[in-house]
Design a protein around this motif. Structure first.
Motif, short mmCIF file in Angstrom:
data_model
loop_
_atom_site.label_atom_id
_atom_site.label_comp_id
_atom_site.label_asym_id
_atom_site.label_seq_id
_atom_site.Cartn_x
_atom_site.Cartn_y
_atom_site.Cartn_z
N MET A 1 -37.05 15.85 -0.53
CA MET A 1 -37.44 14.88 0.51
C MET A 1 -38.77 14.25 0.13
O MET A 1 -39.72 14.97 -0.21
CB MET A 1 -37.55 15.58 1.86
N PRO A 2 -38.87 12.92 0.17
CA PRO A 2 -40.12 12.26 -0.22
C PRO A 2 -41.28 12.69 0.68
O PRO A 2 -41.12 12.88 1.88
CB PRO A 2 -39.81 10.77 -0.03
N ARG A 3 -42.42 12.82 0.07
CA ARG A 3 -43.63 13.15 0.83
C ARG A 3 -44.27 11.88 1.36
O ARG A 3 -44.05 10.78 0.86
CB ARG A 3 -44.59 13.94 -0.04
N THR A 4 -45.11 12.07 2.37
CA THR A 4 -45.78 10.94 3.01
C THR A 4 -47.29 11.12 2.88
O THR A 4 -47.83 12.20 3.15
CB THR A 4 -45.40 10.84 4.49
N ALA A 5 -47.96 10.05 2.48
CA ALA A 5 -49.41 10.06 2.35
C ALA A 5 -50.01 9.06 3.32
O ALA A 5 -49.46 7.97 3.51
CB ALA A 5 -49.83 9.71 0.93
N LEU A 6 -51.11 9.43 3.91
CA LEU A 6 -51.90 8.49 4.72
C LEU A 6 -53.21 8.25 3.99
O LEU A 6 -53.90 9.20 3.61
CB LEU A 6 -52.15 9.02 6.12
N ILE A 7 -53.52 6.98 3.79
CA ILE A 7 -54.72 6.59 3.04
C ILE A 7 -55.62 5.77 3.93
O ILE A 7 -55.23 4.68 4.38
CB ILE A 7 -54.36 5.80 1.78
N THR A 8 -56.82 6.26 4.19
CA THR A 8 -57.78 5.46 4.95
C THR A 8 -58.46 4.48 4.00
O THR A 8 -58.62 4.75 2.81
CB THR A 8 -58.84 6.34 5.63
N ALA A 54 -52.63 9.79 14.35
CA ALA A 54 -51.98 10.99 13.81
C ALA A 54 -50.73 11.32 14.61
O ALA A 54 -49.69 11.68 14.05
CB ALA A 54 -52.96 12.16 13.81
N ASP A 55 -50.82 11.19 15.92
CA ASP A 55 -49.66 11.47 16.78
C ASP A 55 -48.53 10.48 16.51
O ASP A 55 -47.35 10.84 16.55
CB ASP A 55 -50.08 11.41 18.25
N ALA A 56 -48.90 9.22 16.23
CA ALA A 56 -47.90 8.18 16.02
C ALA A 56 -47.30 8.22 14.62
O ALA A 56 -46.14 7.85 14.42
CB ALA A 56 -48.53 6.80 16.26
N ALA A 57 -48.06 8.69 13.65
CA ALA A 57 -47.63 8.62 12.25
C ALA A 57 -46.56 9.64 11.91
O ALA A 57 -45.76 9.43 10.99
CB ALA A 57 -48.83 8.82 11.32
N GLY A 58 -46.52 10.75 12.63
CA GLY A 58 -45.58 11.80 12.28
C GLY A 58 -46.13 12.66 11.16
O GLY A 58 -47.31 12.56 10.80
N PRO A 59 -45.31 13.53 10.56
CA PRO A 59 -45.79 14.47 9.55
C PRO A 59 -46.41 13.76 8.34
O PRO A 59 -45.82 12.85 7.77
CB PRO A 59 -44.52 15.23 9.14
N PHE A 102 -55.31 15.47 11.06
CA PHE A 102 -54.11 15.61 10.22
C PHE A 102 -53.93 16.99 9.59
O PHE A 102 -52.80 17.37 9.28
CB PHE A 102 -54.13 14.55 9.11
N VAL A 103 -55.00 17.74 9.41
CA VAL A 103 -54.87 19.05 8.75
C VAL A 103 -54.03 20.05 9.54
O VAL A 103 -53.26 20.80 8.94
CB VAL A 103 -56.27 19.61 8.41
N PRO A 104 -54.14 20.11 10.87
CA PRO A 104 -53.33 21.10 11.60
C PRO A 104 -51.83 21.01 11.29
O PRO A 104 -51.16 22.04 11.15
CB PRO A 104 -53.64 20.79 13.07
N GLY A 105 -51.30 19.80 11.19
CA GLY A 105 -49.89 19.63 10.88
C GLY A 105 -49.56 20.15 9.48
O GLY A 105 -48.49 20.75 9.26
N MET A 106 -50.46 19.92 8.53
CA MET A 106 -50.25 20.44 7.17
C MET A 106 -50.22 21.97 7.19
O MET A 106 -49.38 22.59 6.53
CB MET A 106 -51.37 19.94 6.25
N ARG A 107 -51.12 22.57 7.93
CA ARG A 107 -51.17 24.04 8.03
C ARG A 107 -49.87 24.58 8.61
O ARG A 107 -49.32 25.58 8.12
CB ARG A 107 -52.34 24.48 8.90
N GLU A 108 -49.38 23.93 9.63
CA GLU A 108 -48.14 24.39 10.27
C GLU A 108 -46.97 24.35 9.30
O GLU A 108 -46.09 25.23 9.33
CB GLU A 108 -47.83 23.53 11.50
N ARG A 109 -46.96 23.33 8.42
CA ARG A 109 -45.84 23.17 7.48
C ARG A 109 -46.06 23.94 6.18
O ARG A 109 -45.15 24.06 5.36
CB ARG A 109 -45.60 21.69 7.19
N GLY A 110 -47.28 24.45 5.98
CA GLY A 110 -47.55 25.29 4.82
C GLY A 110 -47.76 24.56 3.52
O GLY A 110 -47.74 25.17 2.44
#
Length: 225
Positions: A1-8, A54-59, A102-110
């Motif tokens: 599954m493709p990964r998603t990046a957010l770039i500020t 972050a809430d709108a962007a999804g994982p 954004f980090v909490p979601g990453m932690r949850e997914r490992g």
């Protein structure tokens, strides 16, 4: 599954170069910027807006913190208070806000990768750029701390410290200051955004697996430690 990046700061400069490079690797990229043309038009200095994004962007699997400002180009005693505060609001608080969101979601997914754009100025200190140098030193400290906090979580946090790079952000740097910091580079040229993007792509991938809380210089030989 493709990964998603957010770039500020993803509309121009290093952020844009990173977006192009990650897309070439098959990564879905979401840009966040104050400029028109961003996928998410958000000011990183606004924590509520960042959290809403972050809430709108999804994982999000990869966070690249590239939004930044140079700040005042004057001796420290001439730096206006609002200029000092603004530099820290964008460069330091903005990085804090996005990591916090954004980090909490990453932690949850490992699994996750955070790449923070620091600067050689944060290690060496550039004359007449006290606010910028101090703010980038703070980004380095934040990266080291967060990297240790997440070391066993599957989320890696690293920073990049470029020397002067040919980007729109440096267009407003005083010519004498720009000439000075370019003269410190043994390769005798400024770096290119695409060169930094290659390092970002590696740090955003599975290829980096035993590095966190580190600072990677990309300086044409300027780095001394």
């Amino acid at each position: 599954m493709p990964r998603t990046a957010l770039i500020t700061g993803g509309v121009s400069g290093l952020g844009r170069a990173a977006a192009v490079r990650l897309e070439a690797d098959g990564v879905k990229v979401i840009t966040l910027d104050v400029a028109d043309g961003a996928d998410l038009v958000v000011d990183v200095t606004d924590p509520d807006a960042v959290q809403a994004a972050a809430d709108a962007a999804g994982p999000i699997d990869v966070l690249v913190n590239s939004a930044g400002v140079v700040g005042p180009n004057v001796p420290l005693w001439e730096v206006p208070i609002d200029g000092w505060r603004r530099t820290f609001e964008v460069n330091v608080n903005g990085t804090f806000h996005t990591c916090r969101a954004f980090v909490p979601g990453m932690r949850e997914r490992g699994w996750g990768r955070v790449v923070n754009l620091a600067s050689m100025a944060g290690k060496d200190g550039n004359p007449n750029m006290a606010a910028y140098s101090a703010s980038k030193a703070a980004v380095i400290g934040l990266t080291k701390s967060l990297g240790k906090e997440l070391a066993t979580s599957g989320v890696l946090v690293n920073a990049i410290a470029p020397a002067v790079i040919e980007t729109p952000m440096n267009a407003g740097t005083a010519p004498d200051t720009l000439a000075h910091i370019t003269s410190l580079i043994p390769m005798r040229r400024a770096g290119k955004a695409e060169e930094v993007a290659e390092l970002i792509a590696w740090l955003a991938s599975d290829k980096v697996s035993f590095s966190t809380g580190a600072v990677y210089d990309i300086s044409g030989g300027r780095a001394t430690y």
